[in-house]
Design an enzyme around this catalytic site. Sequence first.
Site, PDB file in Angstrom:
ATOM      1  N   HIS A 169       0.838  -1.211   0.000  1.00 26.13           N
ATOM      2  CA  HIS A 169       0.000   0.000   0.000  1.00 26.13           C
ATOM      3  C   HIS A 169       0.874   1.263   0.000  1.00 26.13           C
ATOM      4  O   HIS A 169       0.414   2.331   0.393  1.00 26.13           O
ATOM      5  CB  HIS A 169      -0.948   0.024   1.202  1.00 26.13           C
ATOM      6  CG  HIS A 169      -1.613  -1.287   1.472  1.00 26.13           C
ATOM      7  ND1 HIS A 169      -2.745  -1.702   0.811  1.00 26.13           N
ATOM      8  CD2 HIS A 169      -1.274  -2.306   2.309  1.00 26.13           C
ATOM      9  CE1 HIS A 169      -3.090  -2.902   1.241  1.00 26.13           C
ATOM     10  NE2 HIS A 169      -2.212  -3.293   2.137  1.00 26.13           N
ATOM     11  N   SER A 175      14.281  20.081 -16.267  1.00 27.74           N
ATOM     12  CA  SER A 175      13.155  21.013 -16.242  1.00 27.74           C
ATOM     13  C   SER A 175      13.593  22.344 -16.839  1.00 27.74           C
ATOM     14  O   SER A 175      14.713  22.803 -16.599  1.00 27.74           O
ATOM     15  CB  SER A 175      12.684  21.228 -14.796  1.00 27.74           C
ATOM     16  OG  SER A 175      11.803  22.335 -14.706  1.00 27.74           O
TER      17      SER A 175
END
Length: 498
Positions: free
Chosen positions: A173, A303
């Site tokens: 999870h 970026s």
Amino acid sequence: MLRDAEVTAAKQTKIRKGRNTMSTDRYTSPLSERYASREMQYIFSQDMKFRTWRRLWIALAETEKELGLEITQEQIDELKSHAEDINYDVAKAREKVVRHDVMSHVYAYGVQCPKAKGIIHLGATSCYVGDNTDIIIMAEALKLVRKKLVNALNELAAFADAQKAQPTLAFTHFQPAQPTTVGKRATLWMQEFFMDLNDLDYVLDSLKLLGSKGTTGTQASFLELFEGDQEKVDKLDPMIAQKMGFAGCYPVSGQTYSRKVDTRVLNILAGIAASAHKMSNDIRLLQHLKEVEEPFEKTQIGSSAMAYKRNPMRSERIASLARYVMVDALNPAITSATQWFERTLDDSANKRISIPEGFLAVDGILDLCLNVVDGLVVYPKVIEKHMRSELPFMATENIMMDAVKAGGDRQELHEKIRELSMEAGRRVKEEGADNQLMSLIAEDEMFNLDAQALENSLEPSRYIGCCVHQVERFLTEVINPVLEQNRADLGVKAEINV
């Protein structure tokens, strides 16, 4: 605005530069411009397609001659002499007149082979070249996919073996769970690719040609050609299949081979895409944690705004292309479901797009997988730091057992550990403090354990269970035999265009 004469001159210049010149005034597929290899692009090229048509026409003529039709060796030799040099200009001009691609190429082949002109495509329907070529091309494309899939397993095997004993936090999870190793996690990726390889081999081995079945699959035209000789008609398909390198033809069909074949093939591609997507997601999450990083070139920009960033763009691209392939698998399924009786033509336009682009995308995915795995960087110090932040909680059972051996009461110790764990967790979450559980335990006289004993309990390798054994056994018993059987195909290095 350019005048008409300038536009014409510009187009003529572009034509003179050759057909491989990148077009900037029309749509081009990113799959060919950015992602797929030249090898896969050739398999779905016009040259491959129309040269295969001519190979099939030669195989048909040879078989008909061997079965007694009046076809001469001179005619077959003439066909063979022009098997490769497709006169595209003649075919394109003819198609503008007749609006039929197969008959246009029959005509163009006949222009080059005047002696054999009358026996080209004898008794066949368009699907003889169209469908048989589709099967041949899919088989070749699957072989290339298989080769790259085996190489991906080879690179993952080397990575898993090198990292088999490197402890790392495992997650369920996406919450910290019992530790595993970096190598053991890689075997999970490998196992899915191995399943894909088994599925691919099954489908590839089961592929058959359509053969030459006629307009509705009854072979009526060939029964007429061979003057009712059923034995000769029965020999036709097996002989063609053998000449084209296939074990046989589908025993029954309408005009086309069953479109369920396309469904089976693209489901293989979707399976590979899903496996690659899963691996790329894990790598992206690990790169966020700064535990594992995909290759990043010295001059690469992460970026346009944030110069410090190192984005996992290759893994993101794998996921992006994989989604396309998984959805693309719906196309042949819907097409197969909606074919009417012996055939309809609503499959044609869809097949021209969905099948080539599915293969081109998977080819790009596997090249990216090869590139990423080959350059994966592991950061043990970061991994250890994350392990150390969670291990105190995971070590509590061992600590409790050691305290019991030292004379403590198991139930009382369990309750005390629960209280101390809650307090340590509160400080981590509310105060941003480091995990202080070991200090809290050391300070509590109930445990009667010194600092060294507690430190020993935090050795990560104590918590990885059978990971090393599992990796070694998986490689030895499952993966290495496959790699040995396919040793001649190993050594593929992927070239990433952008």
